[in-house]
Design an enzyme around this catalytic site. Sequence first.
Site, PDB file in Angstrom:
ATOM      1  N   ILE A  42       4.930  37.407   0.292  1.00 10.24           N
ATOM      2  CA  ILE A  42       5.220  36.214   1.084  1.00 10.24           C
ATOM      3  C   ILE A  42       4.811  34.919   0.395  1.00 10.24           C
ATOM      4  O   ILE A  42       5.019  33.830   0.943  1.00 10.24           O
ATOM      5  CB  ILE A  42       4.538  36.286   2.466  1.00 10.24           C
ATOM      6  CG1 ILE A  42       3.023  36.484   2.313  1.00 10.24           C
ATOM      7  CG2 ILE A  42       5.152  37.401   3.297  1.00 10.24           C
ATOM      8  CD1 ILE A  42       2.273  36.492   3.629  1.00 10.24           C
ATOM      9  N   GLY A  43       4.255  35.006  -0.798  1.00 15.31           N
ATOM     10  CA  GLY A  43       3.868  33.786  -1.490  1.00 15.31           C
ATOM     11  C   GLY A  43       3.436  34.063  -2.911  1.00 15.31           C
ATOM     12  O   GLY A  43       3.026  35.179  -3.246  1.00 15.31           O
ATOM     13  N   GLU A  44       3.564  33.039  -3.740  1.00 19.77           N
ATOM     14  CA  GLU A  44       3.160  33.192  -5.138  1.00 19.77           C
ATOM     15  C   GLU A  44       2.717  31.846  -5.681  1.00 19.77           C
ATOM     16  O   GLU A  44       3.354  30.823  -5.443  1.00 19.77           O
ATOM     17  CB  GLU A  44       4.311  33.739  -5.985  1.00 19.77           C
ATOM     18  CG  GLU A  44       3.921  34.018  -7.423  1.00 19.77           C
ATOM     19  CD  GLU A  44       5.043  34.698  -8.193  1.00 19.77           C
ATOM     20  OE1 GLU A  44       4.747  35.332  -9.221  1.00 19.77           O
ATOM     21  OE2 GLU A  44       6.202  34.596  -7.754  1.00 19.77           O
ATOM     22  N   ASP A  84      -6.641  20.688  -3.739  1.00 24.07           N
ATOM     23  CA  ASP A  84      -5.213  21.010  -3.780  1.00 24.07           C
ATOM     24  C   ASP A  84      -4.605  20.900  -2.384  1.00 24.07           C
ATOM     25  O   ASP A  84      -3.933  21.819  -1.905  1.00 24.07           O
ATOM     26  CB  ASP A  84      -5.006  22.413  -4.349  1.00 24.07           C
ATOM     27  CG  ASP A  84      -3.560  22.644  -4.820  1.00 24.07           C
ATOM     28  OD1 ASP A  84      -2.843  21.638  -5.020  1.00 24.07           O
ATOM     29  OD2 ASP A  84      -3.168  23.806  -4.983  1.00 24.07           O
TER      30      ASP A  84
END
Length: 512
Positions: A57-59, A170
């Site tokens: 679901i994410g990278e 971030d």
Amino acid sequence: MELSPLCTDSISTEGCVIKQDRGQRKSKVSRDVETEIENLNKAIPQLAKVFRIIDKIGEGTFSSVFLGEAQMHDGRREMFALKHLIPTSHPTRIAAELQCLTVAGGEESVMGATYCFRKEDHVVIVMPYMEHQAIVDIIGSLTFEEVRLYIYHLMKALKHVHQFGIIHRDIKPNNFLFNRKSKMYALVDFGLAQGTADTQIELLKDLSGLRKQPRPVFGERNLNSCTPAAATTKPAAIKAETLIQLVKSSKTEDPANRKYTAAGRGPLPVRTQSSTQKPQRAVQQGHTCNCYQTDRVCNICMSRKQQVAPRAGTPGFRAPEVLTKCPNQGTAIDVWSAGVILLSLLSGRYPFFKASDDLIALTQIMTIRGSRETIQAAKAFGKSVACSRDLPRQDLRTLCETLRGRRPSPDEVTPLPEANKDSSTACHHNIQDATPTHRPSVQHGAGESPLSSTLPEEPRDSETDCKVEVDERGWDRVPDEAYHLLDRLLDLNPATRITAAQALQHPLFKDL
């Protein structure tokens, strides 16, 4: 929270369907993702006994996030986000991220960690899964009230982590998850976090260079079990709080071997001088250069020692003090990034800034905040900035309303020559997210604003339809307080920039 061993044969294929954005996640994943899941299960065999990993679901640059289902002791099935850190991550960086999640996470819209798995150099942090919508997909349909609540909860999260002396470094929409239906929010990803001088997160002192004495980092044996006697057994799931205790009790590392940067990403580069190169002359103390405000760089400037300062973050969200390599960076850099998010949400443009390097990024900031103001602010924190062109400071309301198409004439925003061409983007918006791995090149023509490259062109059905849609969402009633807060968040001087705690007391949030 207790997990039961999971028998994958007993899980129906219906468990692979997860609702997200009012649609359904497909039960079939790509072959590449299947391969990644297989490799992860092989790397940490204990993981497959607890979780059925459903999808990726994410990278990011330093990790991949997977969706996993676990069966609880009471029979419930619960979803978790499994963050697999790349094996090359430094142990201190991993442990510091875990400590941030366990100490500051779990409240005030800050994500916490539930479990941690490790075998050899593979680490997986397990966190609660929260369904969320990407800002890039919904920015054109957000109401002003949704934007106000989003920023309010972001300020709450920042106030909370800043109280622990954590600088997130971030802040961007991808790291502040938003569930539009349930109005839930979560600040995630402390992989780049650093500590303030008085941070309560002990391991951040190592990464920020605040500790003179070396601090132990976890060894390979201790993480495979909670007790030394079981160190040779198979890897087990351990609670994140336990991991921090293991970190504190591990063997001390030789300081001579600790060759990692302030961000903890790898060995420092060693500059060597070729036998054919002439040694650089040392600059005499007090010797000033003669290239200031010229189009060249003199030998005196070239021979100066390069200044090293933290630069971690995502292009487009870095504060002026980060772009100018100011060594004294604090929690104010997170507040600036939050200001950029608010600027995007008020203008309907995401990402708002896109630059190929830090100098272009600083120029784009000048386009909005003014060149003289930027030069003056830089001087306040010990930096000298020169600009070959005088860029006037923009009125933030005029700028945002023009970009949203609420002002028919762009005359008041002359540094943005293409702004009026795309006034419909607030209705139909489709831009890729600017991540650390997405650094588009920007080329500017004569007299063109560097910011104009961030304004995509997309046709609209009719101007009337757009304005009716926007009016229904409250964009014709944005109070002055919103732009006043935006101005305070985007204060060029970090010393006078509003803090997250102060922002929560702002009149914009008086009823919250």
